[in-house]
Design a protein around this motif. Structure first.
Motif, PDB file in Angstrom:
ATOM      1  N   SER A 342       0.851  -1.189   0.000  1.00 39.53           N
ATOM      2  CA  SER A 342       0.000   0.000   0.000  1.00 39.53           C
ATOM      3  C   SER A 342       0.883   1.234   0.000  1.00 39.53           C
ATOM      4  CB  SER A 342      -0.942   0.020   1.222  1.00 39.53           C
ATOM      5  OG  SER A 342      -0.288   0.564   2.360  1.00 39.53           O
ATOM      6  N   ASP A 343       0.267   2.400  -0.096  1.00 43.15           N
ATOM      7  CA  ASP A 343       1.025   3.650  -0.088  1.00 43.15           C
ATOM      8  C   ASP A 343       1.715   3.906   1.246  1.00 43.15           C
ATOM      9  OD1 ASP A 343       0.790   4.713  -2.714  1.00 43.15           O
ATOM     10  OD2 ASP A 343      -1.311   5.165  -2.328  1.00 43.15           O
ATOM     11  N   SER A 344       1.339   3.182   2.282  1.00 41.20           N
ATOM     12  CA  SER A 344       2.047   3.293   3.558  1.00 41.20           C
ATOM     13  C   SER A 344       3.521   2.944   3.399  1.00 41.20           C
ATOM     14  CB  SER A 344       1.414   2.364   4.599  1.00 41.20           C
ATOM     15  OG  SER A 344       0.114   2.784   4.925  1.00 41.20           O
ATOM     16  N   SER A 345       3.815   2.048   2.468  1.00 39.63           N
ATOM     17  CA  SER A 345       5.203   1.668   2.226  1.00 39.63           C
ATOM     18  C   SER A 345       6.012   2.856   1.719  1.00 39.63           C
ATOM     19  CB  SER A 345       5.263   0.519   1.222  1.00 39.63           C
ATOM     20  OG  SER A 345       4.565  -0.611   1.706  1.00 39.63           O
ATOM     21  N   LEU A 346       5.405   3.654   0.848  1.00 37.40           N
ATOM     22  CA  LEU A 346       6.078   4.858   0.351  1.00 37.40           C
ATOM     23  C   LEU A 346       6.353   5.832   1.496  1.00 37.40           C
ATOM     24  CD1 LEU A 346       4.096   5.586  -2.943  1.00 37.40           C
ATOM     25  CD2 LEU A 346       6.429   4.705  -2.762  1.00 37.40           C
ATOM     26  N   VAL A 347       5.337   6.061   2.308  1.00 41.57           N
ATOM     27  CA  VAL A 347       5.461   7.016   3.412  1.00 41.57           C
ATOM     28  C   VAL A 347       6.502   6.541   4.417  1.00 41.57           C
ATOM     29  CG1 VAL A 347       4.237   8.164   5.293  1.00 41.57           C
ATOM     30  CG2 VAL A 347       3.098   7.818   3.095  1.00 41.57           C
ATOM     31  N   ALA A 348       6.466   5.258   4.749  1.00 43.59           N
ATOM     32  CA  ALA A 348       7.413   4.696   5.713  1.00 43.59           C
ATOM     33  C   ALA A 348       8.851   4.814   5.211  1.00 43.59           C
ATOM     34  CB  ALA A 348       7.070   3.243   6.008  1.00 43.59           C
ATOM     35  N   SER A 349       9.028   4.749   3.889  1.00 46.30           N
ATOM     36  CA  SER A 349      10.373   4.846   3.321  1.00 46.30           C
ATOM     37  C   SER A 349      11.007   6.208   3.574  1.00 46.30           C
ATOM     38  CB  SER A 349      10.335   4.563   1.816  1.00 46.30           C
ATOM     39  OG  SER A 349       9.756   5.647   1.092  1.00 46.30           O
ATOM     40  N   LYS A 350      10.195   7.193   3.913  1.00 49.08           N
ATOM     41  CA  LYS A 350      10.696   8.541   4.232  1.00 49.08           C
ATOM     42  C   LYS A 350      10.923   8.722   5.728  1.00 49.08           C
ATOM     43  CE  LYS A 350      10.834  11.458   1.483  1.00 49.08           C
ATOM     44  NZ  LYS A 350      11.904  11.918   0.570  1.00 49.08           N
ATOM     45  N   GLY A 351      10.732   7.664   6.509  1.00 44.45           N
ATOM     46  CA  GLY A 351      10.930   7.747   7.950  1.00 44.45           C
ATOM     47  C   GLY A 351       9.758   8.341   8.697  1.00 44.45           C
ATOM     48  N   ILE A 352       8.615   8.493   8.038  1.00 41.03           N
ATOM     49  CA  ILE A 352       7.416   9.060   8.663  1.00 41.03           C
ATOM     50  C   ILE A 352       6.671   7.968   9.430  1.00 41.03           C
ATOM     51  CG2 ILE A 352       5.227  10.250   8.243  1.00 41.03           C
ATOM     52  CD1 ILE A 352       7.662  11.916   7.499  1.00 41.03           C
ATOM     53  N   PRO A 353       6.259   8.212  10.678  1.00 47.50           N
ATOM     54  CA  PRO A 353       5.422   7.236  11.388  1.00 47.50           C
ATOM     55  C   PRO A 353       4.102   7.050  10.643  1.00 47.50           C
ATOM     56  CG  PRO A 353       6.235   8.944  12.892  1.00 47.50           C
ATOM     57  CD  PRO A 353       6.540   9.407  11.503  1.00 47.50           C
ATOM     58  N   VAL A 354       3.737   5.835  10.322  1.00 48.51           N
ATOM     59  CA  VAL A 354       2.494   5.569   9.610  1.00 48.51           C
ATOM     60  C   VAL A 354       1.918   4.247  10.088  1.00 48.51           C
ATOM     61  CG1 VAL A 354       3.781   4.522   7.684  1.00 48.51           C
ATOM     62  CG2 VAL A 354       1.413   5.280   7.327  1.00 48.51           C
ATOM     63  N   VAL A 355       0.604   4.230  10.267  1.00 45.21           N
ATOM     64  CA  VAL A 355      -0.108   2.992  10.568  1.00 45.21           C
ATOM     65  C   VAL A 355      -1.175   2.820   9.500  1.00 45.21           C
ATOM     66  CG1 VAL A 355      -1.648   1.813  12.188  1.00 45.21           C
ATOM     67  CG2 VAL A 355       0.380   2.998  13.037  1.00 45.21           C
ATOM     68  N   CYS A 356      -1.332   1.587   9.038  1.00 44.70           N
ATOM     69  CA  CYS A 356      -2.220   1.278   7.922  1.00 44.70           C
ATOM     70  C   CYS A 356      -3.367   0.382   8.406  1.00 44.70           C
ATOM     71  CB  CYS A 356      -1.408   0.586   6.829  1.00 44.70           C
ATOM     72  SG  CYS A 356      -2.186   0.568   5.204  1.00 44.70           S
ATOM     73  N   GLY A 357      -4.358   0.203   7.536  1.00 47.64           N
ATOM     74  CA  GLY A 357      -5.486  -0.654   7.875  1.00 47.64           C
ATOM     75  C   GLY A 357      -6.455  -0.026   8.845  1.00 47.64           C
ATOM     76  N   LEU A 358      -6.607   1.321   8.742  1.00 46.34           N
ATOM     77  CA  LEU A 358      -7.456   2.047   9.690  1.00 46.34           C
ATOM     78  C   LEU A 358      -8.886   2.245   9.186  1.00 46.34           C
ATOM     79  CD1 LEU A 358      -4.852   4.749  10.785  1.00 46.34           C
ATOM     80  CD2 LEU A 358      -5.496   2.658  11.999  1.00 46.34           C
ATOM     81  N   GLY A 359      -9.188   1.667   8.029  1.00 48.20           N
ATOM     82  CA  GLY A 359     -10.543   1.764   7.499  1.00 48.20           C
ATOM     83  C   GLY A 359     -11.501   0.841   8.224  1.00 48.20           C
ATOM     84  N   ALA A 360     -12.670   0.664   7.648  1.00 48.01           N
ATOM     85  CA  ALA A 360     -13.676  -0.211   8.258  1.00 48.01           C
ATOM     86  C   ALA A 360     -13.161  -1.640   8.349  1.00 48.01           C
ATOM     87  CB  ALA A 360     -14.961  -0.168   7.434  1.00 48.01           C
TER      88      ALA A 360
END
Length: 396
Positions: A342-360
């Motif tokens: 998912s796009d979380s992988s892109l964000v994480a590659s920049k060192g940004i804290p990210v959590v995924c799977g927050l939808g329904a």
């Protein structure tokens, strides 16, 4: 001026409760718009425009990044100019479904409280949650951090035919944390790790000949490829999360001709770039071998995607959400790792804290059986809104 965070959370919850029907209607409208990644750019762009209009209604600035082949990209800023670092909401507006899916499988809610329809879970429920969190924060007078929105129009094919990945990477610059409203899991697992993906196409060129009159003059491309496939599939290393799948094969023309061409497509998943590099070395060794004299092998490689690792920043954000869930009465959540990208992988590659799977919460992505638990739409909206409001409590 600061806010009373407890009171702000209370007002957000009241807004969500008072706008349940509005959320359901918005969700239904999104699901009813055909937005398959393969050929429905118009539908994706319609969703993009609809969400942009909704966000502008609560004071957000929006920008649509035009994409030539795939769906457009929506950027938005709500509360721009506030002193604290912004948070980023991530999502995608495309689905995997073919044209006509919304008519064959329309949005509906069954007697068990589950919603059905193409993309109902992946991820039009998540888009609904994200939009209404912004609306609820606006109504509650939240004023501590800006909220940035980055919704892609072609996530389902990994942005392989657009410049959306670069737009997503630029959007995450300078943010404190990112929340991805991808598919939620029934057991309340929140995604803290995702594998990277890599794709290859391998062609074998042989020599065609009549299989009855002159079989010895032919060089069978399918035979050559078969040897390679067996060796390739033996490279799977499930223990370390590295997998290789020869998922497509084509070859030959007619049954009574020695085939002069065969092609396979390979999907690779990996947890660390170093392991991918090691695997590619072994793949190159196999593909360099010739089993059937007179055949030639040609390899086409894509660019590997980023990996989302359960890093310290990612786990810090997860623990913040976990604490918020307990504090607000949501209940327990747990960290999980999954194979899908998912796009979380892109964000994480920049060192940004990210959590995924927050939808329904739900099940059955990419299938006619896909469903989302309706009540979880409202529960997740309240949880992530509170996590934004309380962000400084545990995470700087």
């Amino acid at each position: 001026m600061g806010i009373d965070r407890e009171q702000c959370i209370k007002q957000v919850n009241q807004y969500i409760d008072a706008h349940r029907e509005d959320m359901m209607q918005f969700w239904k409208e999104l699901v009813s718009i055909e937005s398959g990644n393969e050929s429905q750019k118009e539908g994706v762009d319609e969703i993009c425009s609809k969400i942009a209009e909704e966000l502008r209604g609560c004071g957000a600035e929006t920008q649509t990044i035009q994409m030539e082949k795939k769906g457009n990209f929506l950027l938005a800023d709500w509360g721009k100019g506030r002193e604290k670092k912004p948070v980023l909401f991530i999502g995608h507006m495309d689905t995997v479904f073919k044209e006509g899916a919304a008519k064959q499988n329309p949005f509906r809610v069954d007697e068990d409280g589950n919603a059905h329809g193409p993309g109902v879970l992946d991820m039009k429920a998540g888009l609904t949650i994200a939009v209404f969190i912004v609306k609820a924060l606006n109504d509650a007078g939240y004023n501590e951090r800006p909220v940035k929105i980055a919704f892609a129009g072609d996530e389902e094919n990994g942005h392989r035919e657009s410049g959306a990945a670069a737009v997503m990477l630029e959007a995450c610059e300078g943010v404190a944390a990112a929340f991805n409203f991808e598919t939620g899991y029934l057991d309340d697992g929140l995604v803290v790790g995702r594998k990277g993906s890599f794709r290859m196409t391998v062609e074998v060129q042989g020599v065609a000949s009549h299989s009855g009159n002159a079989p010895e003059k032919g060089r069978n491309a399918i035979q050559e490829m078969s040897h390679k496939i067996i060796e390739l599939q033996n490279l799977n290393d499930y223990e370390h999360g590295t997998s290789l799948n020869v998922g497509l094969i084509t070859g030959g023309t007619v049954v009574n001709a020695v085939p002069d061409h065969c092609e396979i497509k390979i999907d690779i998943r990996f947890t660390q770039k170093e392991r991918l590099d090691q695997l590619l070395e072994k793949i190159d060794e196999i593909l360099a071998k010739t089993y059937v004299d007179g055949t030639k092998t040609i390899v086409h490689k894509t660019v590997p995607s980023a990996v989302m690792e359960d890093s310290e920043p990612v786990m810090a954000l997860f623990h913040h959400i976990e604490k918020t869930a307990e504090l607000t009465g949501y209940g327990k959540v747990k960290p999980i790792k999954v194979g899908g990208w998912s796009d979380s992988s892109l964000v994480a590659s920049k060192g940004i804290p990210v959590v995924c799977g927050l939808g329904a919460r739900g099940k059955g992505n990419h299938s006619p059986e896909e469903f989302a638990v309706v009540e979880s739409v409202f529960e997740r909206a309240k949880l992530i809104a509170a996590s934004v409001i309380l962000l400084d409590e545990d995470l700087v």
